[in-house]
Structure formats: structure tokens, C-alpha cells
Enzyme design. Structure first.
Site, PDB file in Angstrom:
ATOM      1  N   ILE A   1       0.835  -1.198   0.000  1.00 39.31           N
ATOM      2  CA  ILE A   1       0.000   0.000   0.000  1.00 39.31           C
ATOM      3  C   ILE A   1       0.872   1.251   0.000  1.00 39.31           C
ATOM      4  CG2 ILE A   1      -1.744   1.322   1.255  1.00 39.31           C
ATOM      5  CD1 ILE A   1      -2.723  -1.393   2.405  1.00 39.31           C
TER       6      ILE A   1
ATOM      7  N   ASP B   1      10.182   1.861   7.636  1.00 43.78           N
ATOM      8  CA  ASP B   1       9.628   0.511   7.791  1.00 43.78           C
ATOM      9  C   ASP B   1      10.753  -0.406   8.257  1.00 43.78           C
ATOM     10  OD1 ASP B   1       8.532  -2.034   7.596  1.00 43.78           O
ATOM     11  OD2 ASP B   1       7.323  -1.520   5.855  1.00 43.78           O
TER      12      ASP B   1
ATOM     13  N   THR C   1      -5.291   5.020   7.224  1.00 42.53           N
ATOM     14  CA  THR C   1      -6.125   3.970   6.641  1.00 42.53           C
ATOM     15  C   THR C   1      -5.685   2.607   7.159  1.00 42.53           C
ATOM     16  OG1 THR C   1      -4.677   3.947   4.696  1.00 42.53           O
ATOM     17  CG2 THR C   1      -6.693   5.251   4.533  1.00 42.53           C
ATOM     18  N   ALA C   2      -4.966   2.595   8.287  1.00 39.18           N
ATOM     19  CA  ALA C   2      -4.466   1.348   8.866  1.00 39.18           C
ATOM     20  C   ALA C   2      -5.438   0.851   9.938  1.00 39.18           C
ATOM     21  CB  ALA C   2      -3.063   1.571   9.427  1.00 39.18           C
ATOM     22  N   ARG C   3      -5.160   1.161  11.194  1.00 39.60           N
ATOM     23  CA  ARG C   3      -6.038   0.824  12.306  1.00 39.60           C
ATOM     24  C   ARG C   3      -6.124   2.026  13.234  1.00 39.60           C
ATOM     25  NH1 ARG C   3      -7.064  -2.631   9.367  1.00 39.60           N
ATOM     26  NH2 ARG C   3      -7.376  -4.864   9.702  1.00 39.60           N
TER      27      ARG C   3
ATOM     28  N   ASP D   1      -9.811   6.873   7.931  1.00 39.50           N
ATOM     29  CA  ASP D   1     -10.725   5.793   7.543  1.00 39.50           C
ATOM     30  C   ASP D   1     -10.944   4.837   8.700  1.00 39.50           C
ATOM     31  OD1 ASP D   1     -12.323   4.298   5.649  1.00 39.50           O
ATOM     32  OD2 ASP D   1     -10.679   2.835   5.549  1.00 39.50           O
TER      33      ASP D   1
ATOM     34  N   GLU E   1     -15.155   1.734  16.621  1.00 41.62           N
ATOM     35  CA  GLU E   1     -15.973   1.641  15.413  1.00 41.62           C
ATOM     36  C   GLU E   1     -17.193   0.762  15.685  1.00 41.62           C
ATOM     37  OE1 GLU E   1     -13.429   0.179  12.306  1.00 41.62           O
ATOM     38  OE2 GLU E   1     -12.155   1.958  12.323  1.00 41.62           O
TER      39      GLU E   1
ATOM     40  N   HIS F   1     -14.219   3.111   7.534  1.00 42.46           N
ATOM     41  CA  HIS F   1     -13.375   1.920   7.379  1.00 42.46           C
ATOM     42  C   HIS F   1     -13.724   1.171   6.083  1.00 42.46           C
ATOM     43  CE1 HIS F   1     -10.802  -1.040   9.913  1.00 42.46           C
ATOM     44  NE2 HIS F   1     -10.450  -1.057   8.639  1.00 42.46           N
TER      45      HIS F   1
ATOM     46  N   GLY G   1     -11.591   1.407   3.200  1.00 38.74           N
ATOM     47  CA  GLY G   1     -10.442   1.395   2.301  1.00 38.74           C
ATOM     48  C   GLY G   1     -10.375   0.165   1.419  1.00 38.74           C
TER      49      GLY G   1
END
Length: 330
Positions: free
Chosen positions: A154, A173, A232-234, A258, A263, A282, A284
Site C-alpha cells: 500500500i 519501515d 487507513t491502517a487501524r 478511515d 468503530e 473503514h 479502504g
């Protein structure tokens, strides 16, 4: 012998379902698409061979209740809803479908980035309320620095498009090995080195014990003043109260989210009240293309394992069980 597959949702994308049905599988679905108790009840009474796990919790009790269970595949990549420790203790591999939703998530990431920078949601609301309010302080992204936390499939796709927009791209990373996979991206040795170089910060990391609350108040303060945060991960990888404080104070220009810590977003959420936040529920990886990719990947994972053709061990989150698993599955 036909296999029994439990999908922990009310449906599965047609391409994935066709693969299972063509293999002669008996496919079970939930009646209530959000019930962990129903999952446990089915596993306790049915001879389920494999689970394709969506978002509903797959607890240790549910896993232990099913002596016939041999393999689990996540419909996606994040496994916080699966008790992986319980699966490992039972010798059950847990697979994921990496890359299946990468393009859709990358595109939403870019959409949130642009929407946050140009205040699209706020201006849309102004127009719908009958006000011709022209924002004069939207940000041009070209020439700004994008920081990516996580540089898998991604992140790499986001980087390629961001560079085409004229952004300078930086990434961190710790799992990355070898040369940088995207030309022109500057890699950093630590998160603390990346953050001051990030006019826009985008998160592409799994949720685990190391990443929960990773972006806390101290690290948010390392971002340049007026930065944008995109997630857009967690939701849990960000300290949400610290994020809200930074958005209210002006330390951050905006955020595009997102995913949230809770949630669905609860009524009265402080995030929803902020005019400089763009929110999506959420979604994505919820395009038809992404759902088909995840469904087919999960179907191939479970059928491959059950047929004795082990899927790619790199897609197994507990690969230690693969060498231990000597059970006959035919």
C-alpha cells in the site's frame, strides 16, 4: 471428502464463493453478521474444517470448541479480531491475503490526503447549507513532504502517485529489506527521524502490541506545525485524544481518517465535531475489486492447505505451526 467452510459474515464475494463451491465445499454463513457468539455456536456444533474470517471476533474459546478446525484465513491482512495465540496453541495456521486490497486502500489514502488538504468535506457542507464560503487556506501538496509509516504494497503505491503529484516522499519501515522498492523515496532509520520530515504523514502498519498508540502526543509534536495525518491502517495506532488536541490547537492542519479507535464512531464523537477532519467508515478495502481479491485469496488459502498444497508461508502469521502440523487433512 467435501470440506465445511465457515465464513464469519453474511456473504462472500461471488468469485470466492464460486471457488469454494467448485471444490465441493459446504459453505456456512452467519445470520447475524456481527455476532461473535454465533461464530462460537456454529464452531461448537458443526464439523468445520476452515474459517474465512471477516471482522467478527474469532475468540480462543470458539477456536478451541471445534476439534475439526484445521486452518483459518483472514479476509484481508489485519488479524486483531483473531485469537492467533489460541490458533497457534492448537496447531492451526492463520493466513492472510496480502496485497489483495492494496490498490483500493492506496487510492482511498490519496483521496483522504487531497480532501484534507483542500478542505473538500467542509466546503461541501458549506455549499449544502446554502453558504458560498470559499476557503482560502487549502494546501497544495506539490512540493510538500509525505512521510509513510510502513512501506509495504500500500505504502509503495501511495508513494508512486505522490511522487507524480510532485511530493517528496520519505518512509520508515523496520521490516524493509534490501534496496528501496520505489525510486526517489528517502528511507529513514527510525520513526523519530521520519516525523520532522513529514508535512503529510500516512500510516500503513498493522495493529499489534508494538504499534498500539504508536503515534502519541510526544511523536505528534515532532511533526512540522500544520501537518496533515492520514490513517487507513487501524484507529488504535494513534493516541486519539492526543490527535484531537493537536487538531483543535492548530498544531495539525487536518486529518483524514478511515479508521478510528472505536468503530462504529459513537454518537457525540469529538472527531466528528472537528471541521478539519475528513472521516470515512473503514472502507479502504471495500471496493468490489478489493472484496473479490480478498475472497479469492482467502478461498485459495484454505483450500490449498486442506488439499496439502501449503500456501505461501509468508502469508501465514504464525508460520511456526507449519512445521509442526503433521495431521492428515484429507
Amino acid at each position: 471428502m467435501p470440506f465445511t467452510i465457515l465464513v464469519t459474515a453474511t456473504s462472500l464475494a461471488p468469485a470466492g464463493l464460486r471457488i469454494l463451491e467448485h471444490a465441493g465445499c459446504r459453505v456456512l454463513f452467519l445470520r447475524d453478521g456481527n455476532s461473535a457468539a454465533e461464530v462460537e455456536g456454529i464452531l461448537a456444533r458443526e464439523p468445520v474444517d476452515a474459517v474465512i474470517s471477516r471482522t467478527v471476533e474469532l475468540s480462543g474459546a470458539a477456536i478451541r470448541s471445534c476439534p475439526t478446525l484445521k486452518v483459518i484465513s483472514k479476509h484481508g491482512v489485519g488479524v486483531p479480531n483473531i485469537d492467533v495465540a489460541a490458533a497457534t496453541a492448537a496447531g492451526i495456521p492463520v493466513y492472510v491475503t496480502p496485497g489483495a486490497n492494496a490498490q483500493s486502500v492506496a487510492e482511498l489514502t490519496l483521496g483522504l490526503m487531497l480532501a484534507a488538504a483542500r478542505k473538500l468535506a467542509w466546503m461541501d457542507g458549506e455549499l449544502r447549507a446554502g453558504r458560498w464560503t470559499r476557503a482560502q487556506d487549502g494546501l497544495q501538496l506539490s512540493g510538500r513532504r509525505l512521510g509513510l509509516v510502513g512501506f509495504g504494497q500500500i505504502g509503495q503505491r501511495v508513494a508512486s502517485v505522490a511522487r507524480a503529484l510532485g511530493m517528496q516522499v520519505h518512509a520508515f519501515d523496520p521490516a524493509l529489506r534490501g534496496p528501496c522498492p520505489v525510486e526517489g523515496v528517502v528511507l529513514h532509520a527510525s520513526l523519530e527521524a521520519l516525523l520532522p520530515q513529514s508535512d503529510v504523514l500516512s500510516l500503513h502498519i498493522p495493529l499489534n502490541a508494538h504499534t498500539r498508540g504508536l503515534l502519541d502526543a510526544q511523536r505528534l509534536a515532532l511533526l512540522p506545525r500544520g501537518a496533515i495525518v492520514v490513517n487507513t491502517a487501524r484507529g488504535e495506532v494513534i493516541d486519539e485524544p492526543a490527535l484531537i488536541d493537536a487538531l483543535r490547537s492548530g498544531a495539525l492542519f487536518a486529518a483524514g481518517l478511515d479508521t478510528m479507535a472505536v468503530e462504529p464512531l459513537p454518537a457525540g464523537s469529538a472527531l466528528a465535531a472537528l471541521p478539519n477532519v475528513v472521516l470515512t467508515p473503514h472502507v479502504g478495502g471495500s471496493t468490489p475489486a478489493a472484496l473479490e481479491g480478498m475472497a479469492t485469496g482467502a478461498a485459495h488459502n484454505v483450500l490449498g492447505f486442506l488439499a496439502g498444497r501449503h500456501p505461501d508461508p509468508l502469508s501465514c502469521v504464525n508460520p511456526q505451526v507449519l512445521s509442526q502440523n503433521e495431521r492428515s487433512i484429507a
